[in-house]
Scaffold this motif. Structure first.
Motif, PDB file in Angstrom:
ATOM      1  N   ASP A 119      -4.196  18.480 -18.133  1.00 17.97           N
ATOM      2  CA  ASP A 119      -5.034  17.595 -18.945  1.00 17.97           C
ATOM      3  C   ASP A 119      -6.118  17.025 -18.044  1.00 17.97           C
ATOM      4  OD1 ASP A 119      -6.237  15.756 -20.562  1.00 17.97           O
ATOM      5  OD2 ASP A 119      -4.394  14.760 -21.203  1.00 17.97           O
TER       6      ASP A 119
ATOM      7  N   GLY B 102     -12.836  18.117 -18.371  1.00 20.70           N
ATOM      8  CA  GLY B 102     -13.039  17.395 -19.614  1.00 20.70           C
ATOM      9  C   GLY B 102     -12.245  17.927 -20.785  1.00 20.70           C
ATOM     10  N   ARG B 103     -11.183  18.679 -20.503  1.00 22.58           N
ATOM     11  CA  ARG B 103     -10.401  19.274 -21.575  1.00 22.58           C
ATOM     12  C   ARG B 103      -9.000  19.610 -21.067  1.00 22.58           C
ATOM     13  NH1 ARG B 103     -13.045  23.891 -23.750  1.00 22.58           N
ATOM     14  NH2 ARG B 103     -11.050  24.199 -24.835  1.00 22.58           N
TER      15      ARG B 103
ATOM     16  N   GLU C  21      -6.555  29.170 -29.172  1.00 23.90           N
ATOM     17  CA  GLU C  21      -5.873  27.932 -28.790  1.00 23.90           C
ATOM     18  C   GLU C  21      -4.918  28.146 -27.620  1.00 23.90           C
ATOM     19  OE1 GLU C  21      -6.553  25.033 -29.792  1.00 23.90           O
ATOM     20  OE2 GLU C  21      -7.612  25.311 -31.698  1.00 23.90           O
TER      21      GLU C  21
ATOM     22  N   PHE D 133      -7.681  28.005 -24.683  1.00 28.05           N
ATOM     23  CA  PHE D 133      -8.516  26.805 -24.592  1.00 28.05           C
ATOM     24  C   PHE D 133      -8.182  25.872 -25.751  1.00 28.05           C
ATOM     25  CE2 PHE D 133     -10.989  30.306 -22.690  1.00 28.05           C
ATOM     26  CZ  PHE D 133     -11.050  29.830 -21.387  1.00 28.05           C
TER      27      PHE D 133
ATOM     28  N   ALA E  90      -7.542  22.841 -28.298  1.00 28.08           N
ATOM     29  CA  ALA E  90      -8.262  21.620 -28.641  1.00 28.08           C
ATOM     30  C   ALA E  90      -7.372  20.399 -28.483  1.00 28.08           C
ATOM     31  CB  ALA E  90      -8.773  21.720 -30.080  1.00 28.08           C
ATOM     32  N   SER E  91      -6.051  20.603 -28.572  1.00 26.19           N
ATOM     33  CA  SER E  91      -5.099  19.496 -28.422  1.00 26.19           C
ATOM     34  C   SER E  91      -3.749  20.089 -28.059  1.00 26.19           C
ATOM     35  CB  SER E  91      -4.988  18.701 -29.727  1.00 26.19           C
ATOM     36  OG  SER E  91      -4.385  19.503 -30.738  1.00 26.19           O
TER      37      SER E  91
ATOM     38  N   SER F 232     -17.615  23.226 -18.697  1.00 32.44           N
ATOM     39  CA  SER F 232     -16.742  22.708 -19.750  1.00 32.44           C
ATOM     40  C   SER F 232     -15.442  23.500 -19.860  1.00 32.44           C
ATOM     41  CB  SER F 232     -17.472  22.743 -21.098  1.00 32.44           C
ATOM     42  OG  SER F 232     -17.817  24.082 -21.438  1.00 32.44           O
TER      43      SER F 232
ATOM     44  N   THR G 152      -8.884  15.699 -19.021  1.00 32.26           N
ATOM     45  CA  THR G 152      -9.694  14.652 -19.630  1.00 32.26           C
ATOM     46  C   THR G 152      -9.575  13.373 -18.808  1.00 32.26           C
ATOM     47  OG1 THR G 152      -7.830  14.048 -21.063  1.00 32.26           O
ATOM     48  CG2 THR G 152      -9.438  15.622 -21.924  1.00 32.26           C
TER      49      THR G 152
END
Length: 662
Positions: free
Chosen positions: A48, A149-150, A204, A207, A209-210, A145, A50
Motif C-alpha cells: 500500500d 500512490g496506489r 485488478e 493494479f 483499485a482497492s 503512477s 498510498t
C-alpha cells in the motif's frame, strides 16, 4: 462448460514494447512465454504505497515499507572474500540502515541522494536496521503512477529483471491486448458470487483499485483455475469407471482365511472397514483406483497383505513397489511371514541379487511361479514381464512420479491399483492430486500403543538428552540417533552420521554396541545392520533419514534427531514413527539451536502433537502446497493464482461445480 480460447502465441509477447529476445529468455525462467502467462503472473504480495511508515515510528519485529533519502552507502570486504553493503536512509523522523551480506552489486545501484523504498522487518537492535530488505528506487516519469500512490504489485523475479520494468511490461500488455480476453465461466457463476468479469479481474489482479477489488478478482481467477482442474479430474474418473477389467476375484478363500487365523491380534474396527472397502473395489467391474492413507503405525501393511492374499488365491500376481531397498526388504519379510505358510510364493527384486539370481527371478515372475513380487523402481524396468498381474500396490506413493506409477500399472491388463501412504495428506491436496481416486483412511492405532513424548532441546541440554537415552538403554531398550548427513561437508558445521557413530561408540556409550545405517552402504551391509538392530545385537543405531520408513523394532523406545531444522514436518513425523511400536512409552528428542522462524514453527508443531493428520494440515499452512508436492509431482498441479492452503472453500466449490456439469 465454456472453454477458454487458445492463449496468444509467444510471438505476440516477443513484440510487446520493451520485450526483446533477451527479455524473453528472462521471462521464460519465470514460466512466462505468452500473453496469457502475463495475465496470470500473479504478484507474490502487494504494498500500500498510498502511505508509508515513518522511520521513527516503525516498531522492532514489524514488517513494513519505509521511504527515505539515501544518506550514505558503504561496501566492506571481510574475511573469506565476503562483503557487507550498508545503506543509510533517512526521513524527518529518523535514520534506518539496510544491511546486505554478499550482494556487492547493490552498492552500484544506489547513489547518495536517491529516494528509496525499503521493505523488510525491523531488527530488535539498538539502532534501526533491516537485514536484506527489498529495495526499489523512486523515479519520476510518465509511469510513476504504476509505482507510487496506489496499491502496488510486487512480483517474483529472476536475475536481470526489476520490479519497475516488470510493472511497465504488464501495464503495456494490459493496455494493448486485454480487449481479446474472453469470459471462461458460465455467466451465472460470477453474478452469483459477486465476482468481476475475467477482463476486469485480470486488471485488478495486477493494479487493484482497492483491497476489496483485489480479493474479488483473485477469488474469481483462482476459482477458474480450480474449476478447470476439477473438471479434468471428473472426466478422468468417468473414463476409468467405463473401463471393464478382465480379472475376477475369489475373495473368500483358503489363503485369506489362513492369514487372518494366524494373526496374533484382532484387526481394529478401522482396519476392518478399510479392508471391506478394498475388497468391494476388487469385486467391481472397473479397476480399483484407491488411495489408502493412515498415520504411522496404524496397521496399513496387514491390510495390504490381506488384499494381496485375495488376489493370490484367485490365481493372479501382485506387484508391490516401494521407494527404497530398505522398505522393499521390510515388506518382503512381512509378506513372506504371512503368505508363504499359506502356499503363496513371494519374491524380492533387489539390487543385492547376483546376475544369475536376477535372471532366475525374472523367469519366475514371467512364468507366474512367483505370485507376489516386491521391489523398488526395478519393477518398472523393461526386462520385468508379469504372467497375470492383476493388483498393483504402490507404497509411500509421494516418493514416485506419476509416470513411474503408470509404468507399473501398464505391465498388467487394467490392473487394480492401490496407492498407499503413511504421510497423511491434507484434504485440499487429496482433492487435487488424488481427486480421481477413492480414498480410504485408517483412523485408529492398534490397541496397546503408548503415546510418544516429544521434546525440543537446545545444544546446551545435550547432556540431558544423552542421560535420557542412557536411561532407556539400562532398561534393556534400544534407540535411534538420526542425522541429516552421511559424511561431514567442508561447507557446513552439521554433525555427520559416520563421524558421530564413532564418537558415540568411543566416548559417550562405550558400554553398548553402536551401529551405523545409511543409504550409501552396500545392500548386504544395510541388511546386516538392520538385522543386528532388530535382533537386539545393536543397542543404538545411528542413521540418516533412510530409517524414515521400513524398520519395525518394538524395543526401540528412544529417538534423538540431530539438526531437525533440516527436515520437513512430515519427515520428522515419519522418523518419530519408528519408535513407540511396542507397548512401552517412547520419547523423541530433537536438538537444535535454530532461530529461523519457519524452522522453529515446524519444531513447535512437532512437539505439540503426534497426530499426523493435524501435522499435515499445519505443514500445508507453513510451507504451502508447492513444497509438499515435491519434485516427483512437478508439473502435475501448477496453479498460478490459486493457493491450496488458502483457497480450500474455492476448491470445494469448484469440485461441486465440476462434478455437477461433467
Amino acid at each position: 462448460m465454456t472453454v477458454s480460447q487458445a492463449p496468444p502465441s509467444p510471438e505476440a509477447l516477443r513484440y510487446v514494447k520493451g520485450v526483446g529476445p533477451s527479455r524473453m529468455q528472462q521471462l521464460a525462467q519465470l514460466g512466462i512465454a505468452t500473453i496469457e502467462d502475463v495475465y496470470l503472473a500473479a504478484p507474490r504480495r502487494y504494498e500500500d504505497r498510498t502511505r508509508f511508515a515513518a522511520i521513527g515510528e516503525a516498531q522492532p519485529g514489524e514488517t513494513t515499507t519505509v521511504k527515505g533519502q539515501v544518506l550514505s552507502k558503504t561496501l566492506r570486504r571481510i574475511r573469506g572474500g565476503r562483503t557487507i553493503v550498508e545503506i543509510a536512509v533517512g526521513d524527518d523522523t529518523g535514520v534506518l540502515y539496510g544491511t546486505w551480506f554478499n550482494q556487492p552489486y547493490l552498492a552500484g545501484q544506489v547513489r547518495v541522494g536517491d529516494e528509496l523504498l525499503l521493505y523488510g522487518q525491523l531488527e530488535p537492535r539498538t539502532r534501526r536496521q533491516m537485514i536484506h530488505p527489498e529495495i526499489e528506487r523512486i523515479e519520476g516519469g510518465e509511469d510513476a503512477s504504476l509505482h507510487l500512490g496506489r496499491i502496488v504489485p510486487v512480483y517474483p523475479l529472476t536475475a536481470g529483471l526489476t520490479q519497475r520494468w516488470f510493472r511497465r511490461m504488464v501495464a503495456t500488455v494490459l493496455a494493448t491486448h486485454s480487449g481479446a480476453i474472453e469470459e471462461t465461466l458460465p455467466p451465472a457463476l460470477p453474478q452469483q458470487r459477486g465476482w468481476p468479469s475475467r477482463r476486469q479481474a485480470i486488471h485488478e489482479l495486477h493494479f487493484p483499485a482497492s483491497w476489496d477489488a483485489l480479493n474479488a478478482a483473485r477469488e474469481r481467477l483462482a476459482f477458474e483455475e480450480l474449476l478447470v482442474f476439477q473438471a479434468a479430474i471428473a472426466q478422468r474418473r468417468s473414463r476409468n469407471a467405463a473401463v471393464v477389467k478382465p480379472q475376477r476375484y475369489a475373495l473368500d478363500g483358503p489363503v485369506s482365511r489362513s492369514v487372518q487365523q494366524q494373526l496374533p491380534f484382532q484387526l481394529t474396527a478401522s482396519q476392518q472397514a478399510v479392508l471391506r472397502e478394498l475388497l468391494e473395489d476388487l469385486q467391481r467391474r472397473s479397476p480399483m483406483r484407491r488411495l489408502l492413507q493412515g498415520d504411522v503405525g496404524c496397521g496399513k501393511t496387514i491390510v495390504m497383505a490381506l488384499v494381496t492374499a485375495a488376489a493370490a488365491q484367485s490365481g493372479y500376481q501382485v506387484a508391490l513397489m516401494a521407494p527404497t531397498e530398505l522398505l522393499a526388504e521390510q515388506h518382503a519379510r512381512t509378506m513372506r511371514d504371512l503368505l508363504e505358510p499359506c502356499g503363496v510364493a513371494v519374491g524380492l527384486l533387489s539390487q543385492g541379487l547376483t546376475p544369475s539370481e536376477r535372471t532366475q527371478r525374472l523367469a519366475d515372475i514371467a512364468s507366474g511361479r512367483l505370485q507376489v513380487i516386491i521391489g523398488t523402481h526395478a519393477l518398472i524396468q523393461r526386462p520385468v514381464q508379469f504372467h497375470r498381474l492383476a493388483l498393483v500396490i504402490i507404497d509411500e506413493q509421494h516418493k514416485f512420479g506419476v509416470a513411474q506409477r503408470a509404468q507399473l500399472a501398464g505391465k498388467g491388463q487394467q490392473p487394480d491399483v492401490l496407492i498407499v501412504t503413511a504421510t497423511p495428506i491434507p484434504r485440499t491436496l487429496a482433492m487435487t492430486l488424488y481427486g480421481d481416486l477413492d480414498i480410504s483412511t485408517i483412523t485408529e492405532l492398534p490397541a496397546g500403543r503408548q503415546p510418544i513424548t516429544t521434546r525440543w532441546l537446545r545444544e546446551s541440554q545435550r547432556a540431558e538428552a544423552y542421560a535420557m537415552l542412557r536411561r532407556e538403554l539400562t532398561r534393556g531398550r534400544q534407540a535411534y540417533v538420526v542425522y541429516p548427513l552421511v559424511e561431514e561437508s567442508s561447507s557446513t558445521e552439521l554433525r555427520a552420521a559416520t563421524r558421530m557413530a564413532k564418537h558415540l561408540q568411543a566416548e559417550v556409550f562405550p558400554e553398548v554396541r553402536v551401529g551405523l545405517l545409511h543409504g550409501q552402504m552396500k545392500p548386504a551391509q544395510k541388511e546386516q545392520a538392520m538385522l543386528a538392530f532388530s535382533r537386539g545385537q545393536l543397542q543404538v543405531l545411528v542413521s540418516t533419514v533412510i530409517v524414515e520408513v521400513g524398520l519395525d523394532v518394538p524395543r526401540a523406545t528412544f529417538m534423538l534427531i540431530e539438526h531437525p531444522e533440516r527436515f520437513g514436518l512430515a519427515q520428522l513425523h515419519q522418523l518419530r514413527g519408528r519408535i513407540g511400536r511396542g507397548r512401552e512409552a517412547a520419547t523423541c528428542v530433537a536438538i537444535s539451536d535454530t532461530d529461523d522462524e519457519a524452522a522453529s514453527a515446524r519444531l513447535r508443531a512437532f512437539v505439540e502433537t503426534t497426530d499426523g493428520f493435524q501435522l499435515a494440515e499445519t505443514d500445508l499452512q507453513l510451507r504451502g502446497p508447492g513444497e509438499l508436492l515435491g519434485r516427483q509431482q512437478h508439473g502435475l498441479v501448477r496453479f498460478r493464482v490459486a493457493n491450496l492452503a488458502r483457497d480450500q472453500h474455492l476448491l470445494a466449490l469448484a469440485r461441486e461445480e465440476a462434478y455437477r456439469r461433467c
